[in-house]
Scaffold this active site. Sequence first.
Site, PDB file in Angstrom:
ATOM      1  N   GLU A   1     -15.961 -14.621  66.627  1.00 31.17           N
ATOM      2  CA  GLU A   1     -17.274 -14.765  67.492  1.00 31.17           C
ATOM      3  C   GLU A   1     -18.321 -15.211  66.968  1.00 31.17           C
ATOM      4  O   GLU A   1     -18.591 -14.692  66.167  1.00 31.17           O
ATOM      5  CB  GLU A   1     -17.125 -13.353  68.260  1.00 31.17           C
ATOM      6  CG  GLU A   1     -16.303 -13.103  69.337  1.00 31.17           C
ATOM      7  CD  GLU A   1     -15.775 -14.665  70.474  1.00 31.17           C
ATOM      8  OE1 GLU A   1     -16.843 -14.744  70.822  1.00 31.17           O
ATOM      9  OE2 GLU A   1     -14.887 -14.404  70.844  1.00 31.17           O
TER      10      GLU A   1
ATOM     11  N   CYS B   1     -12.416 -17.490  73.338  1.00 30.21           N
ATOM     12  CA  CYS B   1     -11.847 -16.727  72.182  1.00 30.21           C
ATOM     13  C   CYS B   1     -11.547 -17.951  71.638  1.00 30.21           C
ATOM     14  O   CYS B   1     -10.209 -18.909  71.854  1.00 30.21           O
ATOM     15  CB  CYS B   1     -10.851 -15.580  72.735  1.00 30.21           C
ATOM     16  SG  CYS B   1      -9.946 -16.064  71.515  1.00 30.21           S
TER      17      CYS B   1
END
Lengths: 231, 247
Positions: free
Chosen positions: A99, A2
């Site tokens: 993402e 992340c």
Amino acid sequence: MCGRYTLYTDPKRLRERFDAEPDRPLERRYNCAPGQELPVITGEDPDRMQFFKWGLTPAWADEEQGLINARAETVDRKRSFADAYESRRCLVPVDGFYEWADRGDGKRPYRVAFEDDRPFAVAGLWERWEEPTRQTGLAEFGSGGANEDSSTLETFTIITTEPNDLISELHHRMAVMLPPDCEADWLHGDPEAVVDLLEPYPDDELTRYPVSERVNSPTNDDPSLVDPIST
Amino acid sequence: MFKAIVSADTLTDALDSVSVLVDECKIRLNEEEFSIRAVDPANVGMVDLSLDAAAFESYEADGGVIGVNLGRLQDIAGMANSGDLIRFELDEETRKLHIGIDGLSYTLALIDPDSIRQEPDIPELDLPAQIVLEGNQLDRGITAADMVSDHISLRVDEGSEAFYIEAEGDTDDVDLELTSEDLIDLTAGPADSLFSLDYLKDMNKAIPKATEVTVDLGEEFPVKLHYEFAEGLGHVTYMLAPRIQSE
């Protein structure tokens, strides 16, 4: 991994949601990136939103480390994270994360968020690091000795776990999202018990959509980054 | 006005001592000496260089200041063979420096001195210990310390009358003991300071190994390193700010 997230929830709503006062005015952020000072809520001081630098440096390190993620599966035993996991857990307020998915024609960014864009907390760890020695400047010695200030750095990392079905098509890891009723447990719970919180969040209420590649550059930080684009 | 002839070796020694800290500098062309004082951009290391007029084959100057790109000047000096003479003549009109080396002429554009970082004031320091040693002894300690750490400790033990160069790495340590018998001279006093090896290595590169180096040292205070070159007609003083322990 992340490595980028958003936090553009109205500052007043964010304060109410986490019942914490920020140390400095909250700004709406569309591209929070490693190396930046971002709001976190620690177990040590849960009424405050403090601004720590994203990228953990353990207290024992000789130099800055900048570890942006920790793996849920090993966080309790890796040397870089074990102490923080034991006693320095934090909430990282977020309202979505990016993402990058490889769709065959290069990596494309997607934003993942709740359908109603509500803020939530991801599980984090924090550390306070003091540079063992500090380089002085010659100007400090014009009269008397050097300043006694030490250089303290407060940093955090985000814990990642296996992805849920929605995210697994984008990436093989996802941030650990905490249900609101588990946030206090994460901050104050027994280390052996809180490991159960480090599970993939169910995907029922989450959504994902492609966004502009402008998000690739951390220097871009404006509302258009969270606009859906057609692929 | 500036017109001078100097040996390539002397010029190279002078330029090398400054270029380890800065890329550009002001040169003061005083009547009696050629001098440079400069501090690195982080204000951690400083150099103060003077080269007496007598170190030149001939020297005429009237107190002007020129700004130079040191790397460029070093490249030009590098065109000379050891023992060659280098001629300088400043063109006041064009603010260019004409340089001649054995039939080769080079016209160097100067930099506006006002655009170069201000010359530093030298902090007045009362440093209680003084160590005089050979350049190669200092070089040995710095080279060994660099094998294990980024930092180096310079320390005087008043009881044993010895100077210590030490470094602590993650796994390995280095300790060079130089007793008063090993040293050229030692004035013992309370002195123990830690320095960045990046800076000290660069300064060490410029220090001739066979020369005598005087080290003035205190407790968590800057170190001063002095040495002479050009048969005693050139003087360099380096000053380096310490790293201090965090509270």
